[in-house]
Motif scaffolding. Structure first.
Motif, mmCIF file in Angstrom:
data_model
loop_
_atom_site.group_PDB
_atom_site.id
_atom_site.type_symbol
_atom_site.label_atom_id
_atom_site.label_comp_id
_atom_site.label_asym_id
_atom_site.label_seq_id
_atom_site.Cartn_x
_atom_site.Cartn_y
_atom_site.Cartn_z
ATOM 1 N N LEU A 7 54.845 57.223 58.879
ATOM 2 C CA LEU A 7 54.346 57.210 57.508
ATOM 3 C C LEU A 7 55.517 57.366 56.552
ATOM 4 O O LEU A 7 56.348 58.255 56.723
ATOM 5 N N THR A 8 55.590 56.477 55.568
ATOM 6 C CA THR A 8 56.529 56.630 54.463
ATOM 7 C C THR A 8 55.706 56.749 53.196
ATOM 8 O O THR A 8 54.857 55.897 52.925
ATOM 9 N N VAL A 118 54.215 69.605 59.449
ATOM 10 C CA VAL A 118 55.611 69.415 59.838
ATOM 11 C C VAL A 118 56.418 70.614 59.359
ATOM 12 O O VAL A 118 56.510 70.857 58.161
ATOM 13 N N VAL A 119 57.001 71.338 60.313
ATOM 14 C CA VAL A 119 57.833 72.496 59.986
ATOM 15 C C VAL A 119 59.290 72.053 59.907
ATOM 16 O O VAL A 119 59.816 71.452 60.844
ATOM 17 N N VAL A 120 59.910 72.357 58.754
ATOM 18 C CA VAL A 120 61.322 72.038 58.545
ATOM 19 C C VAL A 120 62.064 73.322 58.188
ATOM 20 O O VAL A 120 61.457 74.345 57.881
ATOM 21 N N ASN A 146 59.132 59.932 67.353
ATOM 22 C CA ASN A 146 60.457 60.525 67.505
ATOM 23 C C ASN A 146 60.550 61.934 66.935
ATOM 24 O O ASN A 146 61.620 62.557 67.004
ATOM 25 N N GLN A 147 59.453 62.393 66.352
ATOM 26 C CA GLN A 147 59.351 63.745 65.789
ATOM 27 C C GLN A 147 60.455 64.013 64.772
ATOM 28 O O GLN A 147 61.140 65.026 64.816
ATOM 29 N N THR A 148 60.603 63.071 63.821
ATOM 30 C CA THR A 148 61.595 63.235 62.768
ATOM 31 C C THR A 148 60.944 63.105 61.401
ATOM 32 O O THR A 148 59.959 62.385 61.228
ATOM 33 N N PHE A 160 61.141 67.820 64.246
ATOM 34 C CA PHE A 160 60.122 68.856 64.198
ATOM 35 C C PHE A 160 59.437 68.964 65.547
ATOM 36 O O PHE A 160 59.486 68.046 66.372
ATOM 37 N N VAL A 161 58.815 70.102 65.774
ATOM 38 C CA VAL A 161 58.152 70.396 67.043
ATOM 39 C C VAL A 161 56.652 70.174 66.888
ATOM 40 O O VAL A 161 56.076 70.480 65.843
ATOM 41 N N ILE A 162 56.032 69.631 67.927
ATOM 42 C CA ILE A 162 54.582 69.466 67.955
ATOM 43 C C ILE A 162 54.116 69.616 69.397
ATOM 44 O O ILE A 162 54.810 69.200 70.337
#
Length: 194
Positions: A7-8, A118-120, A146-148, A160-162
């Motif tokens: 998603l953008t 999303v945890v940053v 890619n979890q980015t 990020f972790v999921i």
């Protein structure tokens, strides 16, 4: 549920820390047992005056900001375990919430309802807020595979972790029941072999 791949989107900034579920969806709206209409009451006490008119200074009422990504301050979704908070976020149209910390129950409720939390890092969160303050049309790209998450204004990116199970569900547009049904043939084969 809808599949989530990449998603953008432009973002809606909510740089407030310690946003609890009662602020996300006040208790007086919890009488309903289905998800319909909860988005209309997202942040109701911050969003509307007592007469129901919109508060001009609240971000959801500011036409400068739009998008399907909510960027929130640290400790988003604390407080009671109401699933209605995730319903309201989803009902409003947000697909992603970015923060430096989520309450565990809110995080799980969000994932169960097709909203990606999303945890940053605190530094990356500050970078996003700075980009949006400088230019409300700046975007984030969230790549679940890619979890980015990438701040397209600066080019900076973080992983990020999921939970792997929840990742698989989101990538395939499955809730927990749909996931079980997708394994029906395997379950039946296992049972037949016993």
């Amino acid at each position: 549920m809808e599949k989530f791949l990449t998603l953008t989107s432009t973002v809606v900034p909510l740089p407030i820390e310690n946003v609890d579920t009662d602020q996300i969806i006040p208790a007086r709206f919890l009488k309903a047992t289905d998800k319909n209409g909860f988005g209309d009451n997202l942040f109701a006490d911050w969003r509307y005056n007592k007469d129901g008119s919109p508060k001009a200074d609240f971000v959801l009422n500011n036409p400068v900001y739009s998008g399907t990504v909510l960027v929130a301050g640290k400790n988003f979704g604390s407080g009671s375990s109401r699933e209605h908070a995730a319903w309201a976020i989803d009902g409003y149209g947000f697909k992603v919430v970015v923060s430096s910390f989520f309450a565990d129950i809110f995080q799980n409720n969000a994932l169960n309802n097709g909203v990606l939390p999303v945890v940053v890092s605190a530094e990356f969160l500050a970078d996003i807020f700075a980009s949006v303050t400088a230019d409300a049309t700046s975007t984030l790209t969230i790549d679940l595979e890619n979890q980015t998450v990438t701040n397209n204004a600066t080019g900076k990116s973080e992983t990020f972790v999921i939970n792997p199970y929840k990742k698989e569900c989101l990538l395939n547009g499955l809730d927990d029941i749909d996931y079980l049904l997708s394994k029906k043939a395997m379950i039946e084969a296992y049972e037949a072999a016993r």
